[in-house]
Structures are given as C-alpha cells and as structure tokens.
Motif scaffolding. Sequence first.
Motif, PDB file in Angstrom:
ATOM      1  N   ALA A 133       0.907  -1.350   0.107  1.00 13.06           N
ATOM      2  CA  ALA A 133       0.046  -0.031   0.079  1.00 13.06           C
ATOM      3  C   ALA A 133       0.827   1.281  -0.150  1.00 13.06           C
ATOM      4  CB  ALA A 133      -0.964   0.160   1.275  1.00 13.06           C
ATOM      5  N   VAL A 134       1.891   1.483   0.819  1.00 12.64           N
ATOM      6  CA  VAL A 134       2.867   2.330   0.750  1.00 12.64           C
ATOM      7  C   VAL A 134       3.669   2.756  -0.445  1.00 12.64           C
ATOM      8  CG1 VAL A 134       4.719   3.299   2.092  1.00 12.64           C
ATOM      9  CG2 VAL A 134       2.868   2.492   3.579  1.00 12.64           C
ATOM     10  N   GLN A 135       4.055   1.609  -0.997  1.00  7.73           N
ATOM     11  CA  GLN A 135       4.862   1.730  -2.205  1.00  7.73           C
ATOM     12  C   GLN A 135       3.957   1.864  -3.516  1.00  7.73           C
ATOM     13  OE1 GLN A 135       7.284  -1.739  -1.845  1.00  7.73           O
ATOM     14  NE2 GLN A 135       8.726  -0.906  -0.512  1.00  7.73           N
ATOM     15  N   SER A 136       2.485   1.842  -3.430  1.00  9.53           N
ATOM     16  CA  SER A 136       1.713   1.938  -4.687  1.00  9.53           C
ATOM     17  C   SER A 136       1.712   3.266  -5.200  1.00  9.53           C
ATOM     18  CB  SER A 136       0.276   1.384  -4.256  1.00  9.53           C
ATOM     19  OG  SER A 136      -0.363   2.117  -3.380  1.00  9.53           O
ATOM     20  N   GLY A 137       2.124   4.159  -4.324  1.00  6.62           N
ATOM     21  CA  GLY A 137       2.105   5.553  -4.932  1.00  6.62           C
ATOM     22  C   GLY A 137       0.768   6.308  -4.574  1.00  6.62           C
ATOM     23  N   THR A 138      -0.309   5.469  -4.020  1.00  4.01           N
ATOM     24  CA  THR A 138      -1.561   6.288  -3.844  1.00  4.01           C
ATOM     25  C   THR A 138      -1.564   7.209  -2.813  1.00  4.01           C
ATOM     26  OG1 THR A 138      -2.329   4.464  -2.654  1.00  4.01           O
ATOM     27  CG2 THR A 138      -2.790   4.420  -4.835  1.00  4.01           C
ATOM     28  N   ARG A 139      -2.261   8.063  -2.497  1.00  2.00           N
ATOM     29  CA  ARG A 139      -2.336   8.920  -1.364  1.00  2.00           C
ATOM     30  C   ARG A 139      -2.790   8.178  -0.168  1.00  2.00           C
ATOM     31  NH1 ARG A 139      -4.926  14.759  -2.257  1.00  2.00           N
ATOM     32  NH2 ARG A 139      -4.212  14.799  -0.185  1.00  2.00           N
ATOM     33  N   LEU A 140      -2.220   8.329   1.001  1.00  2.00           N
ATOM     34  CA  LEU A 140      -2.405   7.517   2.243  1.00  2.00           C
ATOM     35  C   LEU A 140      -2.847   8.490   3.446  1.00  2.00           C
ATOM     36  CD1 LEU A 140       0.093   4.696   2.466  1.00  2.00           C
ATOM     37  CD2 LEU A 140      -2.146   4.475   1.667  1.00  2.00           C
ATOM     38  N   SER A 141      -3.617   8.224   3.948  1.00  2.00           N
ATOM     39  CA  SER A 141      -3.849   9.221   5.265  1.00  2.00           C
ATOM     40  C   SER A 141      -3.981   8.464   6.694  1.00  2.00           C
ATOM     41  CB  SER A 141      -5.459   9.956   5.006  1.00  2.00           C
ATOM     42  OG  SER A 141      -6.489   8.877   5.209  1.00  2.00           O
ATOM     43  N   VAL A 142      -3.745   9.322   7.760  1.00  4.10           N
ATOM     44  CA  VAL A 142      -3.642   8.712   8.987  1.00  4.10           C
ATOM     45  C   VAL A 142      -4.492   9.650   9.965  1.00  4.10           C
ATOM     46  CG1 VAL A 142      -1.697   7.700   8.997  1.00  4.10           C
ATOM     47  CG2 VAL A 142      -1.503   9.911   9.421  1.00  4.10           C
ATOM     48  N   ILE A 143      -5.119   9.197  10.847  1.00  5.66           N
ATOM     49  CA  ILE A 143      -5.792   9.767  11.791  1.00  5.66           C
ATOM     50  C   ILE A 143      -4.757  10.501  12.841  1.00  5.66           C
ATOM     51  CG2 ILE A 143      -7.770  10.104  13.303  1.00  5.66           C
ATOM     52  CD1 ILE A 143      -8.462   9.634  10.594  1.00  5.66           C
ATOM     53  N   ASN A 144      -4.850  11.825  13.209  1.00  2.00           N
ATOM     54  CA  ASN A 144      -3.829  12.161  14.386  1.00  2.00           C
ATOM     55  C   ASN A 144      -4.596  12.100  15.468  1.00  2.00           C
ATOM     56  OD1 ASN A 144      -5.610  14.278  14.357  1.00  2.00           O
ATOM     57  ND2 ASN A 144      -4.506  15.860  13.544  1.00  2.00           N
ATOM     58  N   ALA A 145      -3.927  12.723  16.662  1.00  2.00           N
ATOM     59  CA  ALA A 145      -4.262  12.719  17.886  1.00  2.00           C
ATOM     60  C   ALA A 145      -5.597  13.473  18.263  1.00  2.00           C
ATOM     61  CB  ALA A 145      -3.147  13.259  18.984  1.00  2.00           C
ATOM     62  N   LYS A 146      -5.820  14.561  17.412  1.00  2.00           N
ATOM     63  CA  LYS A 146      -7.049  15.162  17.706  1.00  2.00           C
ATOM     64  C   LYS A 146      -8.312  14.417  16.764  1.00  2.00           C
ATOM     65  CE  LYS A 146      -4.572  19.763  17.909  1.00  2.00           C
ATOM     66  NZ  LYS A 146      -4.373  20.774  17.059  1.00  2.00           N
ATOM     67  N   GLY A 147      -7.934  13.306  16.076  1.00  2.00           N
ATOM     68  CA  GLY A 147      -8.972  13.028  15.587  1.00  2.00           C
ATOM     69  C   GLY A 147      -9.146  13.268  13.975  1.00  2.00           C
ATOM     70  N   GLU A 148      -8.288  13.990  13.757  1.00  2.00           N
ATOM     71  CA  GLU A 148      -8.449  14.743  12.065  1.00  2.00           C
ATOM     72  C   GLU A 148      -7.599  13.889  11.107  1.00  2.00           C
ATOM     73  OE1 GLU A 148      -6.531  18.573  13.035  1.00  2.00           O
ATOM     74  OE2 GLU A 148      -8.067  19.289  13.899  1.00  2.00           O
ATOM     75  N   ARG A 149      -8.085  13.660  10.080  1.00  2.00           N
ATOM     76  CA  ARG A 149      -7.350  13.018   8.841  1.00  2.00           C
ATOM     77  C   ARG A 149      -6.256  13.989   8.211  1.00  2.00           C
ATOM     78  NH1 ARG A 149     -10.546  10.604   3.998  1.00  2.00           N
ATOM     79  NH2 ARG A 149     -10.736   8.742   5.524  1.00  2.00           N
ATOM     80  N   GLU A 150      -5.123  13.138   8.111  1.00  2.00           N
ATOM     81  CA  GLU A 150      -3.707  14.102   7.636  1.00  2.00           C
ATOM     82  C   GLU A 150      -3.490  12.944   6.553  1.00  2.00           C
ATOM     83  OE1 GLU A 150      -0.963  14.602  10.635  1.00  2.00           O
ATOM     84  OE2 GLU A 150      -1.967  16.291  11.676  1.00  2.00           O
ATOM     85  N   PHE A 151      -2.896  13.710   5.260  1.00  2.00           N
ATOM     86  CA  PHE A 151      -2.282  12.876   4.416  1.00  2.00           C
ATOM     87  C   PHE A 151      -0.815  12.781   4.570  1.00  2.00           C
ATOM     88  CE2 PHE A 151      -6.258  14.146   2.491  1.00  2.00           C
ATOM     89  CZ  PHE A 151      -6.777  12.961   1.899  1.00  2.00           C
ATOM     90  N   MET A 152      -0.504  11.298   4.223  1.00  2.00           N
ATOM     91  CA  MET A 152       0.979  11.219   4.322  1.00  2.00           C
ATOM     92  C   MET A 152       2.099  12.065   3.292  1.00  2.00           C
ATOM     93  SD  MET A 152       1.193   7.106   5.228  1.00  2.00           S
ATOM     94  CE  MET A 152       2.621   7.211   6.129  1.00  2.00           C
TER      95      MET A 152
END
Length: 174
Positions: A133-152
Amino acid sequence: MDFKSFTRNLILLVASTSCMHAALAQWQWIDKDGRKVFSDRAPPAEIPEKNILKQPGLRAPLPAADADAAPAAAAPLVANKAGTPKIPGKDTQLEARKKQAEDEENAKKKAEEEKLAKSRADNCERAKKGLVAVQSGTRLSVINAKGEREFMDDNERAKETKRLQGIADSDCQK
C-alpha cells in the motif's frame, strides 16, 4: 482372699506377662542385599541361619557358627554403604508421573512455539500488505491525536516504509 481367686489372678498375671513378651518379640536378620531387617515376623526361608541376628526369647545375638561368620555378614553392609545403593526395582508409578509431566511440558512448549509462529506469520502478512500500500504511490491518510485526517507526505511515507520493511524482515523469516 481365697485360693481360687488367688489362682485365677496368678494365671491372669502369667498370661498377660507372656502376651507382653510376645508383643515385644523381635526378629533381626541380614537380608540378601546386606541390609539389616527388623520385624515381628520370622525371616523368609531363603535367609540362612547365620544371617539371623536375633530371635524372640533370646536377649543376645545368636552366637556365630565360626569366627569368620560375623565379619562375612557385616561385609555386605560396608560394601553397600561405600558404593551406590542397590535399588531392587523401579517405581513404575513414579516413572509414569515423570513421563506424564515431561509430556505435558513438551506439549506446552510446542503450543507456545505454534502460537509465536502464528503471530509472526500474521505480522508478516500485515507488513507485506502495508508495504504494498505504501509503495503503490496512492495517497494515504492517517488519523492524528485530535481525530483529524492527515495525508502522508514523502518523509512520512519513507519512515512508514522503513518501519514495515523492518517488521517484514524480522517476522517473515522461516
């Protein structure tokens, strides 16, 4: 006290004394392994007369047939004490319990090894999927400590790739 009651009391006294003497009767002999045996019963027939040390009714040990008989009877005791004790047989119940405990311990170890192997295989599979998934080049997002979505970004993607590659390297080995 009349003669009849006196005679009855005397008979009872003699009978009780002989019963007490019989209760104190002890046998001593040296068995075939050279050990001294104490019992209230006579020794087995295979014990030779020279190995019988004490019988009921005799206060002192039996006299030896000749001067060499006493040292010969005592020699096996010394030899047994100096060497390893002679064990007449195995305790089958003890052996069975030891084997059962050993088998249970081996089963526990095998179950733990299987559990660890399953956990490693699961971690390996997840790490491989994450790397794809990480090496595929697609945009990945994670949820931060505040519960907001951030893109890698590229730095976070490189860190995640390195982390997943380390997991894959350690858990995917056979």
